[in-house]
Structure formats: C-alpha cells, structure tokens
Scaffold this active site. Structure first.
Site, short mmCIF file in Angstrom:
data_model
loop_
_atom_site.label_atom_id
_atom_site.label_comp_id
_atom_site.label_asym_id
_atom_site.label_seq_id
_atom_site.Cartn_x
_atom_site.Cartn_y
_atom_site.Cartn_z
N HIS A 1 0.82 -1.22 0.00
CA HIS A 1 0.00 0.00 0.00
C HIS A 1 0.85 1.27 0.00
O HIS A 1 0.33 2.36 -0.30
CB HIS A 1 -0.99 -0.01 1.18
N ASP B 1 0.12 -7.63 1.43
CA ASP B 1 0.61 -6.26 1.56
C ASP B 1 2.13 -6.18 1.62
O ASP B 1 2.70 -5.39 2.37
CB ASP B 1 0.00 -5.57 2.79
N GLY C 1 3.08 6.47 8.32
CA GLY C 1 4.42 6.69 7.76
C GLY C 1 5.40 5.62 8.17
O GLY C 1 6.45 5.46 7.54
N ASN C 2 5.08 4.87 9.25
CA ASN C 2 5.91 3.74 9.66
C ASN C 2 5.72 2.53 8.75
O ASN C 2 6.49 1.57 8.83
CB ASN C 2 5.60 3.31 11.09
N SER C 3 4.65 2.52 7.95
CA SER C 3 4.35 1.37 7.11
C SER C 3 5.55 1.00 6.25
O SER C 3 6.13 1.86 5.56
CB SER C 3 3.16 1.67 6.20
N ALA D 1 0.47 -1.86 10.18
CA ALA D 1 -0.80 -1.21 10.53
C ALA D 1 -0.87 -0.96 12.02
O ALA D 1 -0.10 -1.52 12.80
CB ALA D 1 -1.98 -2.09 10.11
N ILE D 2 -1.80 -0.09 12.39
CA ILE D 2 -2.06 0.19 13.79
C ILE D 2 -3.56 0.08 14.03
O ILE D 2 -4.37 0.17 13.10
CB ILE D 2 -1.57 1.59 14.23
N LEU D 3 -3.92 -0.12 15.28
CA LEU D 3 -5.32 -0.11 15.70
C LEU D 3 -5.48 1.11 16.58
O LEU D 3 -4.95 1.17 17.68
CB LEU D 3 -5.67 -1.38 16.46
N GLY E 1 -5.09 -27.58 0.17
CA GLY E 1 -6.26 -28.36 -0.23
C GLY E 1 -7.07 -28.90 0.92
O GLY E 1 -7.46 -30.08 0.92
N ILE E 2 -7.34 -28.04 1.92
CA ILE E 2 -8.22 -28.45 3.02
C ILE E 2 -9.20 -27.34 3.32
O ILE E 2 -8.99 -26.18 2.96
CB ILE E 2 -7.43 -28.77 4.32
N GLY F 1 -11.49 -25.96 6.83
CA GLY F 1 -11.54 -26.19 8.27
C GLY F 1 -11.75 -24.91 9.03
O GLY F 1 -12.15 -23.89 8.48
#
Length: 452
Positions: free
Chosen positions: A107, A137, A210-212, A229-231, A268-269, A271
């Site tokens: 991004h 990303d 900007g840390n990305s 990312a941050i929350l 190929g599973i 679950g």
C-alpha cells in the site's frame, strides 16, 4: 532513582544474556557510566531503514448528480471516472545491499509512477518495482544505481515469544527516521480485516502513519517483522501495532525475486480453528491449532494422507494458533514446496510431509462451491479472472446459468485473479454468493447460495 536505574539495567542484562549467543554480543552498556543503551545496535541497523516517497495517479469514481444526468439525457453514465494525482510517504528496509532490494508494504507504493528512496545519510535514489503481493501487503522494490548501501540481517520470526523486546524503526508522519521500543504483545493475530492474509506480530512499540514498511527488529538487530498497521480510533498510536512476520515476508520476497510474482502453494483443506469443544470431543490435549473439516479429494493434503478430523498443530516444527495462521503461512509458501505438518489423529501425534500444489492449475469447481459442480476452472490473465474452461451439460453449474468461456471477475464485489482468491472469498462469505461474470463484451451477475 539511581538504585531503580541500576535495577533496570541489571534486569535488562539478565534478559538479554539468557537468550542466544548473538544477543549477548550486542553491547547494551555502551555509555561510560554503564547506563543501558540500544545505541550500538541501532548504529548498525538504522542505515538499512529508508524513507520512501511516491507520486502517482489514481482513478476516482464520482457519482453524477441526478440533475446533471437529467441535463445530459437518460444515457448519461451514472459515474464519472477521473484521474487524480497523489503523493505518499512510507518506509522500507534494505535486505540486499549489493542488488539494492528494499522490502516495503504494497500500500506504500501502490499505483506509484515515481518512487524516491532516501537513506539515513540523506542520499536519494530512484527505485523501480520488482513485484508486489496485494493479499499480504508486501512489495519488493529495487534502488537504481545504488552504492555503499547497508542491508539488515533477516531473523526467524518463528523464534519469537510474547514478551520479547523489539524496536520499531520508520518514518512516522514524514518526520524522518524515528526509533521506538516495546515488546511482542501477541503472535498470530488474524481476523482484523486489515489484509486478506493475516498472521501479524502485535507490538506496543509506537507505530504511526508513515511507519508502514519499516523494520521491527530484535535487540540484537535482526529483522523479524515489517511494520504494517495500527489499531487506533483516530489513526494515532495507542500501543497496538501490527507487523508482518519476517518468515512470511521472506517466503514472499524469494518468489518475487525469482518470478516477479507470488506463486502460492495450496494445501487443499477446509476447516476452522480448534475450539475447546472440538478438543474435548476428540480427546485432544491442545487448545490451539487448525481443525481439518475436509481434505479435498485429489488435493495436496489428501495425497499426503491428511484426513478429515485431523488437527494440525504445527508447520515445520513451529506451533500454529489458528486455521487463519495456517492459511497465511501456507499461502506465503511457493507451489511445489514441501512442508512438515504436526498432526494429531485419534490421540496419536504424527508428522506428515505435504508437497504444496498450485492454485493456478485447472481444478474441479465443486471443490470450491457445490453449485459449481460440473465446471472446470482455470486462471485467465487477459482479462484477469477465473475462466470456465469446460462445462458438463445438465450439471449444477450449467443450471445456475454458467457457460463455457465465462470469466469470473469478482465475488461479492471483490476482484479475484487466482484460484486462491476465488476459494478464500467464497469461504469467507455466508449466505448469498454473487459472481461477477464477463461473457464476451457483456457483464452480468449470477447468484449462488451457500449450503446451510
């Protein structure tokens, strides 16, 4: 106060000296008064972390007001598409000084037509894109005509434990290179809706806009994550940041270097996470892992001997916490790669080697959705999507309206360009599945209903 500082210094020395030999060699006490410092390590590492500035143009869709549509007539388009210039800032990490390879987030450089890399010493270089992976990303760019570059040693994120000290390095808010510190708060974070493939390291080291693309490093200066990312409620740091693990990043980068794209392996599973109820029902002494609800016939897991009801606890010796983490790890590994799965079956622990298949070979569509039974799919590059290459008369796929030659461009308004995309979007969808189909020069939607 001095007593407290001495105690902190002593505790820091104990924590670092009981790790690996490489960590012991880092001189944390570089000051003459024996106060603790990370400066010697940072002096070695920070030249490998760069600032990235980009310019480009993006399409912007704007709905035309009804009054204007009335003025231009009934055939006027409902949307106007315009190109608008943009500028952006981010960070990156030099992983190969000789070749000028820099890892960053997709991004950060997405849609960029100009990429400028600025080193810590102020030197500036143009860069070009080697390859990107939107789903995780990750992007790899190459510095043009770079010289006297410094790279960073890549560590093993699988060795991390909650509580390990880490340092984040990047370019927050365009201020210039900035260093923050913290600990590993959690591992294997997923289900956040930030990226399609999530297996994040969570840290309380301050990460901001900007840390990305910047570096998350251990106290001995090894790269163990790419800050992503941050929350935060207002886009600011509240002590919850996320980084892509270095093991996952390295798997993707090696493919970008070799092929210019990611060629994902397929297990190929189907679950979901191992729950307490499932563990009790199966008499399994484990609280984390991936429960295999179905081993798809003819798939890589099926051929290796993975069965429905198995519980996968580890990949290549490293424990996994959830089905999402298993999916993210496998999706970062290349097709044809052999991995070792730690499995519990009927109370017995075993290791099973699985050679990952390709997501881009033809597959039977019923393995993706029962309403597609009777269709055979293959990846289409022009236009991008999934092509119906064969269709059985009277089959379920024919009854829902599919035709041979149709190209599935999207599912529920999400673009799909690979078998993995198609499968993951459908698996993540409950209720109605709307396929965006291109048929010749026409575009239409077909609706499928998920069973149950």
């Amino acid at each position: 106060m001095n007593k407290l500082l001495t105690l902190f210094a002593a505790s820091l020395f104990v924590l670092t000296s009981t790790a690996t030999n490489a960590q012991v060699s880092i001189p944390f006490f570089g000051n003459s008064d024996d106060t603790p410092t990370l400066a010697p390590m940072l002096e070695e590492v920070t030249p490998a972390v760069v600032n990235i500035s980009v310019k480009g143009k993006r399409e912007v869709r704007q709905r035309m007001p009804d009054a204007l549509r009335f003025f231009f007539g009934p055939n006027a388009p409902r949307e106007q598409v315009r190109e608008r210039p943009f500028q952006g800032l981010g960070s990156g990490v030099i992983i190969d000084a000789e070749k000028g390879y820099v890892v960053t987030n997709n991004h950060v450089i997405d849609d960029a037509t100009e990429i400028l890399v600025t080193l810590k010493d102020g030197r500036e270089f143009d860069a070009e894109v080697i390859g990107t992976d939107e789903r995780s990303d990750i992007a790899l760019i190459k510095i043009k005509n770079g010289e006297n570059l410094t790279d960073i040693e890549i560590g093993q994120s699988s060795d991390l434990r909650v509580g390990d000290f880490v340092v984040a390095i990047g370019n927050p808010f365009g201020l210039g290179q900035t260093v923050t510190s913290g600990i590993v708060s959690a591992l294997g974070r997923s289900g956040l809706g930030i990226e399609e493939l999530e297996n994040f390291i969570q840290t309380d080291a301050a990460i901001n806009s900007g840390n990305s693309g910047g570096a998350l490093v251990t106290l001995d200066g090894q790269l163990i994550g790419i800050n992503t990312a941050i929350l935060g409620p207002n886009g600011g740091n509240i002590g919850i940041g996320f980084a892509i693990p270095s093991d996952m990043m390295n798997n993707l980068v090696l493919q970008l270097i070799e092929f210019g794209e990611v060629r994902r392996g397929v297990l190929g599973i189907r679950g979901h996470d191992l729950t307490h109820d499932i563990a009790q029902a199966l008499n399994i002494d484990a609280s984390n892992g991936a429960f295999v609800a179905e081993s798809i016939p003819g798939g890589s897991a099926d051929e290796a001997g993975i069965k429905s009801g198995d519980v996968i606890l580890s990949v290549n010796g490293s424990a996994i916490a959830s089905f999402s983490e298993l999916r993210a790890l496998v999706s970062s590994m290349g097709q044809g790669k052999t991995i070792t799965l730690g499995v519990v079956r009927d109370g017995e622990n075993m290791e099973i080697d699985v050679t990952l298949g390709s997501q881009d070979v033809e597959v039977t569509a019923s393995s993706i959705h029962p309403a597609l039974e009777g269709a055979t799919l293959a990846v289409s590059s022009d236009p991008a999507g999934i092509e119906i290459t064969q269709l059985e008369d009277g089959s379920a796929a024919a009854r829902v309206g599919l035709e041979e030659g149709d190209i599935i461009r999207g599912v529920n308004r999400r673009a799909v360009s690979s078998m993995g995309d198609l499968r993951s979007v459908i698996e993540d969808t409950t209720g109605v599945v709307a396929l965006n189909i291109q048929r010749g020069s026409s575009s239409l939607y077909l609706v499928l209903r998920n069973p149950g």
